[in-house]
Design an enzyme around this catalytic site. Structure first.
Site, PDB file in Angstrom:
ATOM      1  CE  LYS A 186     -31.904 -11.223  -2.977  1.00 50.35           C
ATOM      2  NZ  LYS A 186     -33.140 -11.700  -3.632  1.00 50.35           N
ATOM      3  CE  LYS A 236     -21.991  -9.774   1.023  1.00 46.22           C
ATOM      4  NZ  LYS A 236     -21.735 -10.876   0.071  1.00 46.22           N
ATOM      5  CG  ASP A 248     -12.386   2.254  -4.218  1.00 50.31           C
ATOM      6  OD1 ASP A 248     -11.893   2.702  -3.174  1.00 50.31           O
ATOM      7  OD2 ASP A 248     -13.472   1.650  -4.240  1.00 50.31           O
ATOM      8  CG  ASN A 286     -30.663 -13.161  -6.354  1.00 48.75           C
ATOM      9  OD1 ASN A 286     -30.595 -12.402  -5.397  1.00 48.75           O
ATOM     10  ND2 ASN A 286     -30.513 -14.472  -6.239  1.00 48.75           N
ATOM     11  NE  ARG A 345      -3.875   0.439   1.825  1.00 48.58           N
ATOM     12  CZ  ARG A 345      -4.720   1.077   2.602  1.00 48.58           C
ATOM     13  NH1 ARG A 345      -4.874   0.714   3.859  1.00 48.58           N
ATOM     14  NH2 ARG A 345      -5.423   2.093   2.152  1.00 48.58           N
ATOM     15  NE  ARG A 350      -8.838   9.009   2.253  1.00 47.39           N
ATOM     16  CZ  ARG A 350      -9.472   7.877   2.573  1.00 47.39           C
ATOM     17  NH1 ARG A 350     -10.476   7.461   1.837  1.00 47.39           N
ATOM     18  NH2 ARG A 350      -9.109   7.180   3.621  1.00 47.39           N
TER      19      ARG A 350
END
Length: 382
Positions: A297, A222, A134, A280, A57, A141
């Site tokens: 979803k 989730k 991303d 779905n 990173r 950033r």
């Protein structure tokens, strides 16, 4: 080739293909960021969605052999929803955050980066390039800040003088030694509006966030959400814009430069009850193009249930009862049980008691008990 001249040509070409800002920096390691990331890791402040290898990173040369510089790009996105439908009784609505309006920004930025790559390789065919948006290893950033795109605000977003923090970021590492741009001055000053406004206190201090408390993160998980955060989520079905909305540098900022980013009001501000039993196929057709659909979803349906509880929408009781009795997913059944209690409708008690007799999952049973206690409290108050 004259690298400085090529840099000017890249800047000019970037405007032609719809890139609002472009900046250049070296491929040197991000030393300060590295220390911050190790601190975040030690404090358990990371979301888990980011690259786990801190060395990758913070050291571009580990990602591209011979890396010399990084090109950072920024595209401005809209912040105002035109013709926004109202949230009314029986048709309460949720909200996707602004960064998820329109076509998934990953696709838009990759398109621009691919075009920029092709342009550069026409000029220098043997150049090596690695682009990312991303989900790549680097911190978008940190790259943008060092490349002079904007400064890193106290809300942990890059703030540009022209577009505020309503910008998508991407970058490409290259073996071409471009001259670096200078970082720009931090203009946050003594302002702490974002810190004060953060619903969950996720902004620990200016420039430091506990991602595990951030609503933007929580809406993407989730599992079950802790009670203290459920009441903070409100009607958000994906993401959170609070720290951006209160930022003085974003006041009056709204840009409609890219047709792909135009939001469909009915999609980004959906009816909450309509999400509970969506198939779905229907979900993919309606929400698939959004960045906010990437987790599927289930999180959005759970958040919709929390939203209905937020509104204390008694018209949703029958739908929530159906989720509680028929849905195969414990997280949705349990959240529905809690929501029924939170709404406090008279018929809620019998619904929860019947569900308790049939339910086998311990977590769901726990949520049913919480729902019943909420109902008792509601009755006592009335």
């Amino acid at each position: 080739m004259d690298i400085a001249k090529l840099k000017d040509e890249i800047i000019a070409y970037s405007k032609e293909i719809g890139i609002e800002k472009v900046g250049f920096t070296s491929a040197d390691p991000f030393v300060e960021l590295k220390q911050r990331l190790y601190t975040q890791q030690k404090l358990n402040y990371q979301s888990g969605f980011e690259e786990s290898d801190i060395e990758k990173r913070t050291n571009p040369k580990l990602l591209l052999s011979g890396a010399e510089s990084i090109i950072s790009i920024a595209l401005a996105y809209p912040s105002k929803l035109k013709d926004a439908p109202r949230s009314i009784r029986e048709e309460r609505r949720g909200l996707f955050c602004r960064a998820s309006w329109g076509t998934d920004y990953h696709h838009i930025l990759r398109d621009r980066l691919n075009k920029l790559e092709e342009f550069i390789l026409e000029k220098i065919p043997d150049a090596q390039i690695k682009s990312m948006v991303d989900t790549g290893e680097l911190s978008d950033r940190a790259v943008a800040e060092r490349a002079g795109i904007g400064w890193s605000g106290k809300n942990c977003a890059v703030i540009t003088p022209e577009f505020g923090s309503y910008v998508y970021l991407g970058e490409m590492i290259t073996t071409i030694p471009f001259p670096s741009d200078q970082p720009i001055e931090d203009m946050c000053g003594t302002c702490t509006k974002c810190l004060e406004a953060c619903p969950t206190g996720a902004l620990v201090q200016g420039g430091q966030i506990n991602a595990t408390k951030c609503i933007g993160f929580l809406t993407q998980t989730k599992g079950f959400i802790e009670d203290e955060y459920r009441v903070k989520i409100g009607n958000r079905v994906y993401g959170c814009d609070t720290c951006q909305m209160v930022c003085p540098h974003n006041k009056g900022k709204n840009f409609d430069f890219h047709v792909e980013m135009d939001p469909d009001p009915e999609v980004v501000k959906p009816k909450l009850k309509s999400l509970l039993f969506i198939s779905n196929k229907e979900f993919k057709e309606k929400f698939g193009p959004l960045a906010g659909s990437w987790r599927g979803k289930k999180p959005i349906q759970r958040n919709a249930i929390i939203g209905l509880a937020h509104y204390k929408d008694e018209t949703a009781i029958n739908d929530l009862a159906k989720v509680l009795s028929e849905d195969t997913r414990p997280v949705l059944r349990g959240t529905a049980a809690w929501a029924i209690g939170k709404i406090g409708a008279p018929e809620g008690k019998s619904i929860l008691e019947r569900a308790k007799e049939k339910e086998k999952d311990e977590q769901v049973l726990h949520e049913i008990d919480k729902g019943l206690k909420l109902l008792e409290t509601s009755i006592e108050r009335s």
